[in-house]
Design an enzyme around this catalytic site. Structure first.
Site, mmCIF file in Angstrom:
data_model
loop_
_atom_site.group_PDB
_atom_site.id
_atom_site.type_symbol
_atom_site.label_atom_id
_atom_site.label_comp_id
_atom_site.label_asym_id
_atom_site.label_seq_id
_atom_site.Cartn_x
_atom_site.Cartn_y
_atom_site.Cartn_z
ATOM 1 N N TYR A 29 0.858 -1.190 0.000
ATOM 2 C CA TYR A 29 0.000 0.000 0.000
ATOM 3 C C TYR A 29 0.885 1.228 0.000
ATOM 4 C CZ TYR A 29 -3.501 3.438 1.448
ATOM 5 O OH TYR A 29 -4.327 4.536 1.517
ATOM 6 N N ASP A 39 9.295 2.963 0.270
ATOM 7 C CA ASP A 39 8.169 3.543 0.989
ATOM 8 C C ASP A 39 8.260 3.069 2.435
ATOM 9 O OD1 ASP A 39 5.859 4.391 2.121
ATOM 10 O OD2 ASP A 39 4.523 3.656 0.543
ATOM 11 N N LYS A 51 3.553 8.574 9.340
ATOM 12 C CA LYS A 51 3.228 7.917 10.607
ATOM 13 C C LYS A 51 4.132 8.382 11.768
ATOM 14 C CE LYS A 51 0.450 4.446 8.431
ATOM 15 N NZ LYS A 51 0.618 3.950 7.071
#
Ligand code: PLP
Length: 436
Positions: free
Chosen positions: A145, A240, A272
């Site tokens: 994702y 990522d 995050k």
């Protein structure tokens, strides 16, 4: 009055004004059923909902609350800047300090640009890779994702996987045509894709250890193989690390594994943890590529709230807590939780796989190894749902999807561990009762 009456009332109100009642799909409990709990406060390892029920939290806002909720150091730092305005739309010292801290931890990040979400960071990294190479194709792995930018919503993990969607309507064939999707851990597929399309490939983007289809660590040498192909074909490698960055070590997956394998990604995305729970993300990497960004170069990227003082301060204060000792402690906690869950599921005879990448881990409800997205999809999500609800009913909150990692925080206490140990056998038996 049930014990979740207030959550239900809020959810009914939410459903009338917010699609699905949620601001991000996984929160809706779509794959596990039931009503999401509406949270109102958190302290350390615990969160409390609108019905006054308290839970040991293994979601941690999907990673950012690595030091625990409402950590006094972070609150104090944020309070101090908040009183001096939330945002100026002008440069400020905190973003410089945070960029320096990121570059210090991840030396391959020579330049850093702040944005407000991981999605934006990935969008910018992809645009930069295309500009730097003059090529259009992006190679991604199914089940990874990378946020919800159009070109990344092909065979994506996380909420897309949870809801069983393959791709998203509203994404044009044009965006999809520039994305090549192959299975993770498939050495031959990567070789083949470069053989076929090498001169058109701008970049390979990957979560170095995918954690959005559950946790699927790379096979030995896989990331190196991808890296070497990008070198041979003059394509970029984008790590990522929105999930793994500053979560599994002081320098993320890169610091824990890539450096010793001499893998040097060209670009990174972070999010995050670097915002400590406030909206903050970043793209970083090689100076020559990053300096293609406006105002130095002609690749456009901007953001009204980007790098704002409150978010960058929360990030700095959180990273200050993220010492090597903290990561060692998180590793031990993750092992401990993994051991307890494994024991409970084994005792109840529930087929499962415990997979980990540093302190990120998840359980697949299958007895076969999970090396890619199709392996992950073969698990018994109904057994997971029963397990999930039994835990939640008994005060343990884990991600409401079999395709998500669990998140440990440094605030977990020995009492929390005892509570988990006490509840697990009952949750494992609930999973065992689901007919295969
Ligand atoms: C969460 C995540 C994103 C998206 O970040 P948002 O801040 O939710 O937009 C991108 N990539 C990875 C690996 C993620 O885990």
């Amino acid at each position: 009055m049930t014990q979740t009456a207030n959550s239900r009332t809020w959810h009914e109100r939410a459903l009338r004004v917010i699609p699905g009642g949620v601001s991000s799909p996984v929160r809706a409990f779509a794959s596990v059923g039931g009503t999401p709990r509406y949270m109102v406060s958190g302290s350390g390892s615990r969160v409390t909902d609108v019905d006054g029920r308290s839970y040991v939290d293994f979601i941690g806002s999907w990673g950012p609350m690595i030091a625990g909720h409402a950590h006094p150091d972070v609150i104090e730092a944020v309070h101090a800047v908040m009183g001096k305005s939330f945002s100026f739309g002008a440069p400020g010292p905190h973003e410089v300090e945070l960029a320096e801290e990121i570059a210090r931890r991840v030396p391959a990040c020579e330049r850093v640009r702040f944005v407000s979400s991981g999605t934006e960071a990935v969008m910018t990294a992809v645009r930069l890779a295309r500009a730097a190479t003059g090529r259009s194709l992006i190679v991604k792995f199914s089940g990874c994702y990378h946020g919800h930018a159009d070109s990344m919503l092909v065979s994506a993990g996380s909420g897309v996987a949870t809801l069983g969607l393959r791709n998203s309507p509203g994404v044009t064939d044009g965006s999809v045509a520039d994305t090549v999707v192959i299975p993770f851990n498939d050495f031959a597929a990567v070789t083949h894709v470069f053989h076929e399309f090498g001169p058109s490939i701008a970049a390979v983007i990957t979560e170095p250890a995918p954690a959005n289809m559950g946790v699927v660590p790379p096979d030995s040498g896989f990331v190196k193989h991808v890296y070497e192909l990008t070198r041979q074909h003059h394509a970029l490698l984008i790590f990522d690390e929105v999930m793994t960055g500053f979560r599994i070590s002081a320098a993320g997956w890169y610091g824990k594994f890539a450096r010793e394998e001499e893998i040097e990604p060209d670009l990174f995305t972070f999010g995050k943890v670097i915002g400590g729970g406030l909206p903050l993300a970043a793209v970083g990497g090689r100076a020559d590529v990053m300096e293609l960004l406006a105002p130095l170069g002609s690749v456009y990227q901007a953001g009204t709230l980007s790098g704002n003082p409150v978010a960058t301060t929360a990030g700095l204060a959180t990273l200050a807590l993220c010492t090597d000792e903290l990561y060692a402690h998180l590793d031990r906690r993750a092992d401990e939780v993994g051991g307890l869950v494994t024991h409970a599921l084994s005792t109840a005879g529930v087929p499962h796989r415990h997979q980990a990448a540093g302190n990120l881990f998840s359980f697949f409800f299958t007895d076969k190894p999970v090396r890619n997205f199709s392996d992950a999809q073969a698990q018994d999500t109904r057994a997971f749902a029963a397990f999930f609800h039994a835990l939640l009913e008994n005060g343990i909150s884990i991600p409401p999807s079999a395709f998500e990692a669990w998140f440990v925080s440094a605030a977990l206490t020995d009492d929390d561990m005892s509570e988990l140990e006490r509840v697990l056998p009952l949750a494992a038996r609930a999973a065992a009762r689901v007919e295969a």
